[in-house]
Design a protein around this motif. Structure first.
Motif, mmCIF file in Angstrom:
data_model
loop_
_atom_site.group_PDB
_atom_site.id
_atom_site.type_symbol
_atom_site.label_atom_id
_atom_site.label_comp_id
_atom_site.label_asym_id
_atom_site.label_seq_id
_atom_site.Cartn_x
_atom_site.Cartn_y
_atom_site.Cartn_z
ATOM 1 N N GLY A 23 0.768 -1.235 0.000
ATOM 2 C CA GLY A 23 0.000 0.000 0.000
ATOM 3 C C GLY A 23 0.799 1.286 0.000
ATOM 4 O O GLY A 23 0.214 2.366 0.076
ATOM 5 N N VAL A 24 2.134 1.196 -0.072
ATOM 6 C CA VAL A 24 2.957 2.407 -0.151
ATOM 7 C C VAL A 24 3.088 2.770 -1.636
ATOM 8 O O VAL A 24 3.805 2.097 -2.382
ATOM 9 C CB VAL A 24 4.338 2.201 0.482
ATOM 10 C CG1 VAL A 24 5.143 3.503 0.427
ATOM 11 C CG2 VAL A 24 4.207 1.728 1.923
ATOM 12 N N THR A 25 2.409 3.802 -2.056
ATOM 13 C CA THR A 25 2.361 4.152 -3.479
ATOM 14 C C THR A 25 2.915 5.542 -3.782
ATOM 15 O O THR A 25 2.941 5.957 -4.940
ATOM 16 C CB THR A 25 0.911 4.072 -3.998
ATOM 17 O OG1 THR A 25 0.090 4.952 -3.224
ATOM 18 C CG2 THR A 25 0.384 2.644 -3.890
ATOM 19 N N ASP A 26 3.346 6.274 -2.760
ATOM 20 C CA ASP A 26 3.887 7.624 -2.940
ATOM 21 C C ASP A 26 5.411 7.527 -2.863
ATOM 22 O O ASP A 26 5.981 7.414 -1.762
ATOM 23 C CB ASP A 26 3.329 8.552 -1.860
ATOM 24 C CG ASP A 26 3.720 10.015 -2.081
ATOM 25 O OD1 ASP A 26 4.451 10.294 -3.050
ATOM 26 O OD2 ASP A 26 3.302 10.861 -1.266
ATOM 27 N N TRP A 27 6.087 7.591 -4.015
ATOM 28 C CA TRP A 27 7.509 7.275 -4.078
ATOM 29 C C TRP A 27 8.298 8.324 -4.846
ATOM 30 O O TRP A 27 7.851 8.834 -5.876
ATOM 31 C CB TRP A 27 7.742 5.930 -4.777
ATOM 32 C CG TRP A 27 7.429 4.756 -3.924
ATOM 33 C CD1 TRP A 27 6.250 4.064 -3.892
ATOM 34 C CD2 TRP A 27 8.296 4.145 -2.973
ATOM 35 N NE1 TRP A 27 6.334 3.044 -2.971
ATOM 36 C CE2 TRP A 27 7.575 3.066 -2.393
ATOM 37 C CE3 TRP A 27 9.601 4.385 -2.554
ATOM 38 C CZ2 TRP A 27 8.136 2.247 -1.415
ATOM 39 C CZ3 TRP A 27 10.155 3.570 -1.575
ATOM 40 C CH2 TRP A 27 9.420 2.525 -1.017
ATOM 41 N N THR A 28 9.493 8.577 -4.334
ATOM 42 C CA THR A 28 10.536 9.253 -5.092
ATOM 43 C C THR A 28 11.661 8.252 -5.304
ATOM 44 O O THR A 28 12.072 7.569 -4.350
ATOM 45 C CB THR A 28 11.077 10.485 -4.335
ATOM 46 O OG1 THR A 28 9.998 11.388 -4.080
ATOM 47 C CG2 THR A 28 12.154 11.186 -5.142
ATOM 48 N N VAL A 29 12.149 8.149 -6.524
ATOM 49 C CA VAL A 29 13.221 7.207 -6.843
ATOM 50 C C VAL A 29 14.435 7.999 -7.326
ATOM 51 O O VAL A 29 14.341 8.773 -8.292
ATOM 52 C CB VAL A 29 12.790 6.205 -7.930
ATOM 53 C CG1 VAL A 29 13.963 5.303 -8.317
ATOM 54 C CG2 VAL A 29 11.615 5.369 -7.440
ATOM 55 N N VAL A 30 15.554 7.817 -6.625
ATOM 56 C CA VAL A 30 16.817 8.401 -7.067
ATOM 57 C C VAL A 30 17.472 7.412 -8.012
ATOM 58 O O VAL A 30 17.806 6.289 -7.622
ATOM 59 C CB VAL A 30 17.736 8.702 -5.876
ATOM 60 C CG1 VAL A 30 19.089 9.229 -6.381
ATOM 61 C CG2 VAL A 30 17.100 9.709 -4.930
ATOM 62 N N ARG A 31 17.634 7.842 -9.243
ATOM 63 C CA ARG A 31 18.167 6.960 -10.289
ATOM 64 C C ARG A 31 19.232 7.728 -11.057
ATOM 65 O O ARG A 31 18.948 8.724 -11.717
ATOM 66 C CB ARG A 31 17.043 6.512 -11.204
ATOM 67 C CG ARG A 31 17.422 5.447 -12.200
ATOM 68 C CD ARG A 31 16.188 4.805 -12.803
ATOM 69 N NE ARG A 31 16.572 3.736 -13.728
ATOM 70 C CZ ARG A 31 16.514 3.849 -15.055
ATOM 71 N NH1 ARG A 31 16.071 4.970 -15.602
ATOM 72 N NH2 ARG A 31 16.879 2.851 -15.821
ATOM 73 N N SER A 32 20.462 7.242 -10.965
ATOM 74 C CA SER A 32 21.576 7.946 -11.587
ATOM 75 C C SER A 32 21.576 7.838 -13.101
ATOM 76 O O SER A 32 22.176 8.661 -13.790
ATOM 77 C CB SER A 32 22.907 7.397 -11.044
ATOM 78 O OG SER A 32 23.095 6.055 -11.499
ATOM 79 N N GLY A 33 20.917 6.812 -13.625
ATOM 80 C CA GLY A 33 20.945 6.575 -15.065
ATOM 81 C C GLY A 33 22.108 5.722 -15.515
ATOM 82 O O GLY A 33 22.216 5.379 -16.702
ATOM 83 N N ARG A 34 22.978 5.328 -14.559
ATOM 84 C CA ARG A 34 24.128 4.493 -14.924
ATOM 85 C C ARG A 34 23.820 3.003 -14.815
ATOM 86 O O ARG A 34 24.623 2.176 -15.229
ATOM 87 C CB ARG A 34 25.327 4.845 -14.038
ATOM 88 C CG ARG A 34 25.869 6.240 -14.297
ATOM 89 C CD ARG A 34 27.182 6.461 -13.560
ATOM 90 N NE ARG A 34 27.004 6.495 -12.118
ATOM 91 C CZ ARG A 34 26.733 7.591 -11.421
ATOM 92 N NH1 ARG A 34 26.582 8.754 -12.037
ATOM 93 N NH2 ARG A 34 26.598 7.554 -10.111
ATOM 94 N N GLY A 35 22.675 2.668 -14.244
ATOM 95 C CA GLY A 35 22.299 1.269 -14.119
ATOM 96 C C GLY A 35 21.872 0.683 -15.454
ATOM 97 O O GLY A 35 21.568 1.400 -16.418
ATOM 98 N N THR A 36 21.824 -0.637 -15.512
ATOM 99 C CA THR A 36 21.504 -1.325 -16.763
ATOM 100 C C THR A 36 20.151 -2.027 -16.736
ATOM 101 O O THR A 36 19.720 -2.561 -17.750
ATOM 102 C CB THR A 36 22.590 -2.374 -17.075
ATOM 103 O OG1 THR A 36 22.690 -3.298 -15.980
ATOM 104 C CG2 THR A 36 23.947 -1.706 -17.284
#
Length: 333
Positions: A23-36
């Motif tokens: 039920g946790v639907t309010d999210w901020t995701v830190v994503r560097s863009g270096r992942g594959t």
């Protein structure tokens, strides 16, 4: 409740899915863009490139730290400073200096912390702790804990050499990445007095990090444990054997069995338990438990102190292997 996820690799994706299911639907995701890994969140999320941008969006109730191991402490310290409760993936730290930094930050901010040793939620772990405490196999003399996984099979979407587990600068090495057996030994017997270890780099996989680790732990009172970890085993799995004065205990996690033999060879305990086929349930339970920790309804199964103790042992393994000596952990704070 508002969550902050730092790192969207295989662990981060899993955490996001399980918290969303709760039920946790309010999210901020830190994503560097270096992942594959392809970015396919289970719900709409805000995506930002760094922590500064995340904190600019306002308060988050908790943070999940799932970026490469070398960045765990710096990320966790920043999140704690921003007022977040914390679920931090294992290993807690890959250097001794980092351990002191996170301990100070948690104490100053009075935040709740759970370290991501999901096996602490497996029913075998408390069952074995109770059997040891009740003396069902007498005094434990020797323990063997072994875990191996074939690293090239982990992330089919990328070269195994590219992942954090294979790279020195990202905190890789089997003793960090597969450190669950170290945590289990500490759960059942407490912190050891000394460690002697051998790490194998540049093995069959050609990695600069440790591809296998052998550690011998010693406790006051005579207990000895052997811990074996490797990136080579196919099929992989976790296995535990305890030898006592009045019998022995065997837990085969892949097979889902727990057996106790008495000194006459009888099998008074032969119990089926969740095996590797139910692996995902461990992470689902960890997510549920963490939300209960945040709410103050349950104490953490794997506390900051537990994570620090495990990290001191794995870092002691490194130091022992490098110096080629037995390391007394009291002298390696």
């Amino acid at each position: 409740m508002r969550g902050l996820l730092v790192g969207y690799g295989s662990a981060g994706r899993r955490h996001l899915a399980h918290f969303h299911a709760l039920g946790v639907t309010d999210w901020t995701v830190v994503r560097s863009g270096r992942g594959t890994l392809a970015f396919q969140p289970p719900c709409a999320v805000r995506v930002v490139p760094d922590l500064e941008a995340a904190f600019a969006l306002g308060h988050h109730d908790f943070a999940v730290v799932a970026n490469p191991s070398a960045f765990h402490v710096a990320t966790a310290t920043a999140c704690i400073g921003a007022g977040c409760h914390l679920l931090i993936e294992k290993p807690l730290a890959t250097s001794l200096d980092a351990l002191g930094a996170i301990e100070h930050a948690v104490r100053a901010a009075d935040r709740r912390v759970l370290v991501g040793f999901q096996f602490r939620g497996h029913p075998a772990v408390d069952r074995i702790a109770g059997l040891v405490r009740d003396g069902r196999i007498g005094r434990v003399l020797r323990a063997e804990l072994s875990w191996g996984e074939y690293l090239p099979d982990w992330h089919p979407w990328e070269s195994y050499r590219a992942g954090y587990a294979a790279r020195v600068e990202l905190g890789g090495g089997v003793h960090h990445t597969l450190c669950h057996p170290v945590d289990l030994a500490l759960r059942w017997f407490g912190p050891p007095r000394a460690v002697t270890a051998d790490l194998v780099c540049n093995g069959p996989l050609g990695l600069e990090v440790a591809e296998s680790a052998e550690a011998w732990l010693e406790w006051d009172g005579g207990l000895r444990a052997v811990i074996h970890l490797d990136y080579w085993r196919r099929p992989g799995g976790l296995r535990v054997e305890l030898l006592g004065t009045d019998g022995s205990l065997e837990w085969d996690y892949p097979a889902g069995t727990l057996r106790v033999r008495d000194s006459a060879g009888n099998l008074p305990i032969d119990e089926p338990l969740p095996g590797v086929a139910e692996r995902e349930a461990l992470f689902a339970e960890q997510a549920r438990h963490f939300l209960a920790v945040v709410a103050g309804a349950e104490p953490p199964r794997s506390s900051l102190r537990d994570g620090m103790d495990a990290a001191r042992v794995t870092l002691g393994m490194e130091a022992s292997a490098r110096r080629r000596c037995t390391l007394h952990l009291a002298d390696h704070p």
